[in-house]
Design an enzyme around this catalytic site. Structure first.
Site, PDB file in Angstrom:
ATOM      1  N   HIS A  60      29.628  41.496  51.985  1.00 31.97           N
ATOM      2  CA  HIS A  60      31.032  41.613  52.389  1.00 31.97           C
ATOM      3  C   HIS A  60      31.167  42.854  53.269  1.00 31.97           C
ATOM      4  O   HIS A  60      30.806  43.961  52.847  1.00 31.97           O
ATOM      5  CB  HIS A  60      31.924  41.746  51.161  1.00 31.97           C
ATOM      6  CG  HIS A  60      31.820  40.574  50.233  1.00 31.97           C
ATOM      7  ND1 HIS A  60      32.729  39.534  50.229  1.00 31.97           N
ATOM      8  CD2 HIS A  60      30.909  40.277  49.269  1.00 31.97           C
ATOM      9  CE1 HIS A  60      32.383  38.652  49.314  1.00 31.97           C
ATOM     10  NE2 HIS A  60      31.290  39.076  48.707  1.00 31.97           N
ATOM     11  N   GLU A 111      28.598  33.604  38.822  1.00 30.48           N
ATOM     12  CA  GLU A 111      28.336  35.045  38.684  1.00 30.48           C
ATOM     13  C   GLU A 111      29.032  35.518  37.413  1.00 30.48           C
ATOM     14  O   GLU A 111      28.399  35.733  36.383  1.00 30.48           O
ATOM     15  CB  GLU A 111      28.841  35.803  39.912  1.00 30.48           C
ATOM     16  CG  GLU A 111      28.614  37.306  39.826  1.00 30.48           C
ATOM     17  CD  GLU A 111      29.337  38.070  40.930  1.00 30.48           C
ATOM     18  OE1 GLU A 111      28.952  39.219  41.161  1.00 30.48           O
ATOM     19  OE2 GLU A 111      30.298  37.532  41.531  1.00 30.48           O
ATOM     20  N   ASP A 144      27.729  44.165  48.093  1.00 33.24           N
ATOM     21  CA  ASP A 144      28.589  45.305  48.464  1.00 33.24           C
ATOM     22  C   ASP A 144      27.750  46.561  48.251  1.00 33.24           C
ATOM     23  O   ASP A 144      27.891  47.262  47.233  1.00 33.24           O
ATOM     24  CB  ASP A 144      29.840  45.329  47.583  1.00 33.24           C
ATOM     25  CG  ASP A 144      30.621  44.029  47.667  1.00 33.24           C
ATOM     26  OD1 ASP A 144      31.357  43.836  48.658  1.00 33.24           O
ATOM     27  OD2 ASP A 144      30.490  43.194  46.748  1.00 33.24           O
TER      28      ASP A 144
END
Length: 345
Positions: free
Chosen positions: A23, A202, A281
Site C-alpha cells: 500500500h 488474513e 506496509d
C-alpha cells in the site's frame, strides 16, 4: 572494459525480487510523514513516537495509517513518495513492483484523486528512468467504507485517464462486510479489463478466502494464508492457479502467526499454490521486500523456490504482455548470474 565496468562486474549479483502487495501510503517512512506534517501543522504525536509508527492491533494500525496518509497534499508529494519507494525496491534488487492506491485516502487528505494519481504516475516514470524498475498501480476500494465507496473506487479505476492503473482490488478491515457486497464493484472493474485482486484470509479464516473466490472471482488473493485451514480450499486454489500475495512480515507483526516457523508459506508452496511476496506496509511492520524473501528462506524455501516466487509475481502481474516478456528475460539473466535456472519448477 573500463574500470567502472570491471567494478560493476565484480559485484555479487542481487537476488531478483518482485512485489505485488504494498500500500503506497503504508510505505511512507515516519521521518517523511513528520516532515510533511510539520509543514502542514498536523500533530502526529499520537501515531508516531521515537521515529516509529505507534499501534497495537489492526484497528489502531488502520488509525495510524489513515492519519499518516493525510499529510501528503500535492502532486509533488505523491511523486516523491512513489519515486523514493520504488528507488528503495530497486536498490534491494526488485525488477517490478505494484502498489495499491486509494482515491478515498486522497479525498480524506483533501486531495483530488486525479492529482494524487498524477503524482504517483509521475513518480513511477521517474523511478523507471532513474532506477530501471517497472511499476504499475492497483486501485483499492476500502471495504469498511461500504459497498458504495468500493463501487466508486472501481469506477475511478475503470476510467482511461491513467494508463499506469492496471488493476483493482479490495482492502480495508476484512472483518466488516461480506465479499458478496462488493461483487458489483468487481464487475465494473472486470468490464474495464482491469486485473482483479482481493484481500482475504488474513484476519479472518479460510471461509473469507472461499467467499472472495466465489463472489469476486479474482486472479489473485491478497494474503490468503489462512486458506491453509481448509485443505480442500488449498487444492482448489492450486488447481485454479489463483495467486496468493503473501506478506509474512505483516502476518507476524499482526500476530496472525507467532513466528516464521509457524507460517504456512512453505506448506502452501508445497501444495502447489503459486505464491508471491510483499511487504504490505513496510515501515509499519518493520520490514521491506528483501526481508520478506529472507523470511521465506527461514520458512524453508531455498533459492530455487524463491526464484519461482519472483517468476510467479511477474507472470501474475497486471502489466502489458510486452513488458512482462522483458521482465521475464531480465529474470532469466539475473538467475543465470546467480548460477541458477529461472524456471518455476
Amino acid at each position: 572494459m573500463s574500470f567502472a565496468a570491471r567494478r560493476a562486474s565484480d559485484s555479487p549479483p542481487r537476488f531478483p525480487l518482485a512485489e505485488l502487495h504494498c500500500h503506497i501510503e503504508g510505505a511512507a517512512p515516519p521521518a517523511l510523514v513528520l516532515e510533511l506534517a510539520a509543514r502542514s501543522g498536523v500533530d502526529m504525536s499520537d501515531v508516531i513516537a521515537d521515529g516509529a509508527y505507534v499501534w497495537h492491533d489492526f484497528t489502531s494500525f488502520l488509525k495510524a495509517y489513515d492519519k499518516a496518509s493525510t499529510v501528503f497534499r500535492t502532486e509533488a508529494d505523491f511523486a516523491a513518495l512513489a519515486e523514493s519507494h520504488l528507488a528503495g525496491l530497486a536498490e534491494q534488487g526488485a525488477l517490478y513492483a505494484e502498489f495499491f492506491i486509494s482515491p478515498d485516502h486522497a479525498r480524506a487528505g483533501g486531495v483530488d484523486p486525479d492529482v494524487y494519481t498524477a503524482g504517483l504516475s509521475r513518480g513511477i516514470v521517474e523511478a523507471r528512468e532513474r532506477h530501471g524498475i517497472e511499476a504499475r498501480m492497483v486501485v483499492v476500494g476500502v471495504r469498511h467504507l461500504g459497498a458504495g465507496a468500493v463501487e466508486g473506487a472501481a469506477r475511478f479505476a475503470a476510467r482511461p485517464n491513467f494508463p499506469l492503473i492496471t488493476g483493482f482490488g479490495l482492502a480495508g478491515d476484512e472483518r466488516i462486510g461480506h465479499h458478496k457486497d462488493f461483487a458489483k464493484a468487481f464487475d465494473i472493474a472486470r468490464d474495464a479489463g482491469l486485473g482483479l485482486t482481493a484481500h482475504a484470509g488474513e484476519l479472518c479464516g479460510a471461509e473469507s478466502v472461499r467467499a472472495a473466490i466465489e463472489h469476486l472471482k479474482p486472479a489473485r488473493i491478497g494474503h490468503g494464508v489462512r486458506a491453509i485451514e481448509d485443505p480442500d480450499l488449498v487444492s482448489e486454489i492450486a488447481e485454479k492457479g489463483i495467486v496468493l500475495e503473501v506478506c509474512p512480515g505483516s502476518n507476524l507483526a499482526l500476530r496472525v502467526y507467532p513466528d516464521i516457523a509457524a507460517h504456512p508459506l512453505r506448506q502452501l508452496v508445497e501444495a502447489g499454490v503459486k505464491a508471491t511476496l510483499g511487504a504490505d506496509d513496510p515501515p509499519f511492520f518493520h520490514t521491506d521486500l528483501a526481508n520478506e524473501y529472507r523470511l521465506a528462506a527461514e520458512n524453508g524455501l531455498d533459492a530455487s523456490h524463491r526464484l519461482a516466487i519472483t517468476r510467479n509475481a511477474i507472470e501474475a502481474a497486471f502489466v502489458e504482455g510486452d513488458v512482462r516478456r522483458r521482465l521475464l528475460e531480465k529474470l532469466g539473466l539475473s538467475a543465470l548470474a546467480l548460477g541458477a535456472p529461472a524456471a518455476s519448477e
